[in-house]
Design a protein around this motif. Structure first.
Motif, PDB file in Angstrom:
ATOM      1  N   MET A 151       0.646  -1.205   0.350  1.00 44.66           N
ATOM      2  CA  MET A 151      -0.026   0.165   0.219  1.00 44.66           C
ATOM      3  C   MET A 151       0.881   1.591  -0.093  1.00 44.66           C
ATOM      4  O   MET A 151       1.394   1.327   0.603  1.00 44.66           O
ATOM      5  N   VAL A 152       0.890   2.307  -0.878  1.00 42.14           N
ATOM      6  CA  VAL A 152       1.969   3.261  -1.116  1.00 42.14           C
ATOM      7  C   VAL A 152       1.160   4.291  -0.630  1.00 42.14           C
ATOM      8  O   VAL A 152      -0.389   4.776  -1.190  1.00 42.14           O
ATOM      9  N   PRO A 153       1.114   5.002   0.170  1.00 41.13           N
ATOM     10  CA  PRO A 153       0.494   6.609   1.331  1.00 41.13           C
ATOM     11  C   PRO A 153       0.830   7.527  -0.020  1.00 41.13           C
ATOM     12  O   PRO A 153       1.270   7.515  -0.471  1.00 41.13           O
ATOM     13  N   GLY A 154      -0.245   8.476   0.304  1.00 38.09           N
ATOM     14  CA  GLY A 154      -0.107   9.740  -0.776  1.00 38.09           C
ATOM     15  C   GLY A 154      -1.354   9.697  -1.648  1.00 38.09           C
ATOM     16  O   GLY A 154      -2.011   8.998  -2.412  1.00 38.09           O
ATOM     17  N   THR A 155      -0.908  11.002  -2.941  1.00 38.60           N
ATOM     18  CA  THR A 155      -1.073  10.911  -3.439  1.00 38.60           C
ATOM     19  C   THR A 155      -0.987  11.337  -5.397  1.00 38.60           C
ATOM     20  O   THR A 155      -2.258  10.379  -6.191  1.00 38.60           O
ATOM     21  N   GLU A 156      -0.106  10.301  -4.971  1.00 36.99           N
ATOM     22  CA  GLU A 156       1.104  10.601  -5.849  1.00 36.99           C
ATOM     23  C   GLU A 156       1.127   9.378  -6.343  1.00 36.99           C
ATOM     24  O   GLU A 156       0.329   8.123  -5.688  1.00 36.99           O
ATOM     25  N   GLU A 157       1.285   8.930  -8.407  1.00 40.68           N
ATOM     26  CA  GLU A 157       1.539   7.616  -8.487  1.00 40.68           C
ATOM     27  C   GLU A 157       1.286   6.319  -7.321  1.00 40.68           C
ATOM     28  O   GLU A 157       3.304   6.711  -7.584  1.00 40.68           O
ATOM     29  N   PRO A 158       1.247   5.436  -7.705  1.00 45.16           N
ATOM     30  CA  PRO A 158       1.725   4.180  -6.826  1.00 45.16           C
ATOM     31  C   PRO A 158       2.745   3.647  -6.989  1.00 45.16           C
ATOM     32  O   PRO A 158       4.016   3.434  -6.773  1.00 45.16           O
ATOM     33  N   VAL A 159       2.765   3.356  -8.727  1.00 42.17           N
ATOM     34  CA  VAL A 159       4.338   2.847  -9.884  1.00 42.17           C
ATOM     35  C   VAL A 159       5.550   4.033  -9.418  1.00 42.17           C
ATOM     36  O   VAL A 159       5.082   4.777 -10.530  1.00 42.17           O
ATOM     37  N   SER A 160       5.750   4.207  -8.012  1.00 40.07           N
ATOM     38  CA  SER A 160       6.452   4.868  -8.046  1.00 40.07           C
ATOM     39  C   SER A 160       8.073   4.459  -6.970  1.00 40.07           C
ATOM     40  O   SER A 160       7.778   3.239  -6.729  1.00 40.07           O
ATOM     41  N   ALA A 161       8.975   5.183  -7.027  1.00 39.52           N
ATOM     42  CA  ALA A 161      10.209   4.631  -5.878  1.00 39.52           C
ATOM     43  C   ALA A 161       9.598   4.873  -4.689  1.00 39.52           C
ATOM     44  O   ALA A 161       9.646   3.595  -4.020  1.00 39.52           O
ATOM     45  N   LYS A 162       8.683   5.318  -4.332  1.00 41.13           N
ATOM     46  CA  LYS A 162       8.422   5.043  -2.718  1.00 41.13           C
ATOM     47  C   LYS A 162       7.843   3.595  -2.455  1.00 41.13           C
ATOM     48  O   LYS A 162       7.710   2.900  -1.742  1.00 41.13           O
ATOM     49  N   ALA A 163       7.273   3.080  -3.558  1.00 41.45           N
ATOM     50  CA  ALA A 163       6.853   1.330  -3.326  1.00 41.45           C
ATOM     51  C   ALA A 163       7.556  -0.085  -2.859  1.00 41.45           C
ATOM     52  O   ALA A 163       7.230  -0.061  -1.771  1.00 41.45           O
ATOM     53  N   CYS A 164       9.436   1.127  -2.981  1.00 44.73           N
ATOM     54  CA  CYS A 164      10.306   0.306  -2.789  1.00 44.73           C
ATOM     55  C   CYS A 164      10.682   0.895  -0.975  1.00 44.73           C
ATOM     56  O   CYS A 164      11.824   0.228  -1.078  1.00 44.73           O
ATOM     57  N   ASP A 165      10.537   1.775  -0.886  1.00 46.28           N
ATOM     58  CA  ASP A 165      11.299   2.051   0.567  1.00 46.28           C
ATOM     59  C   ASP A 165      10.480   1.302   1.504  1.00 46.28           C
ATOM     60  O   ASP A 165       9.795   2.006   2.198  1.00 46.28           O
TER      61      ASP A 165
END
Length: 280
Positions: A151-165
């Protein structure tokens, strides 16, 4: 080593990741082909349903191809939990595996504090060369199936570097281990049936915590392994990502799991209660 490889392939998700208040309902039905060194190893299926208050995940797998000629094997796994306060909260996990050599089953019950009850068959007996699992190792953990939801937080595109953090703290009833994910790149993927589009590629690092035998060659190999990756693709209408592909380098070739079908849709009306995901 193979057991560790398959664990790494399946446990690839987001411990403690937060989610926004607005969250759509979604469903995923996926079918995977597993291979080793290019030869088919097995088939697996995954079914996930998630909304803003709860989730259900179930999966099944079996050995196929040339491996089936020398060893039979199949298994099922499932998990349930809550989505609240911006995080996944696992409540139960069950796994059964049958081969021509043994039958194995694991049952975990959990609450916000950690594991409250567990049954493991056959039981794990203490030994001088095994790191014992302490009570603290059963707290703040995710089961392997829950760990298949990112589950990726925020409102930006989920398919992003944040998913791997993220670092995944996983307890499977026998072992407690960490999988640390780090961003590698964005790739384009395409299933024979269903999804075609971007997937975020995360590199994986494995660190055993307890329940393992440090002297085992397979454990040492996986700790040093720099070639473990997962491709995460989105469940339509949600901020959830699920493994589309995963690969682990082994001493005898690349172990890989890749989706042949990856069909997602928004849920409408009352959710179903899946028991087991069917096999191709």
């Amino acid at each position: 080593m193979m057991r560790v490889c398959l664990t790494a392939l399946m446990a690839l998700a987001g411990a403690g990741a937060t989610v926004p208040d607005a969250f759509a309902d979604g469903r995923l039905e996926a079918r995977y082909r597993m291979s080793l060194g290019g030869l088919e190893l097995g088939r697996a299926a995954l079914l996930i349903e998630v909304d803003d208050s709860s989730y259900i995940a179930s999966g099944s797998g079996r050995l196929t191809g040339v491996v089936q000629a020398v060893s039979s094997g199949k298994g099922t796994a499932g998990a349930r939990g809550l989505v609240g306060r911006g995080a996944l909260a696992p409540r139960s996990f069950a796994m059964e595996a049958v081969s021509d050599k043994k039958t194995e089953s694991i049952r975990l019950a959990m609450n916000g504090a950690g594991v409250t009850d567990m049954r493991v068959e056959p039981p794990v007996f203490p030994s001088a060369d095994r790191v014992p699992v302490a009570d603290k190792d059963k707290k703040g953990i995710f089961d392997p199936m829950t760990a298949a939801l990112v589950m990726v937080p925020g409102t930006e595109e989920p398919v992003s570097a944040k998913a791997c953090d993220r670092t995944l703290e996983i307890f499977d009833g026998r072992q407690r281990y960490d999988l640390t994910l780090s961003f590698e790149r964005i790739d384009q993927v395409k299933a024979d049936k269903g999804y075609a589009g971007p997937a975020v590629v995360c590199r994986i690092a494995y660190r055993p915590v307890s329940g393992h035998k440090p002297s085992r060659t397979g454990v040492k190999y996986m700790m040093k392994n720099k070639d473990m990756f997962v491709w995460l693709a989105p469940v339509a209408g949600t901020r959830v990502l699920v493994p589309f592909r995963a690969s682990v380098a082994t001493a005898i070739g690349i172990a890989q799991m890749e989706a042949e079908a990856f069909e997602t849709k928004a849920l409408v009306g009352t959710r179903s209660t899946p028991a087991k995901a069917g096999l191709p």
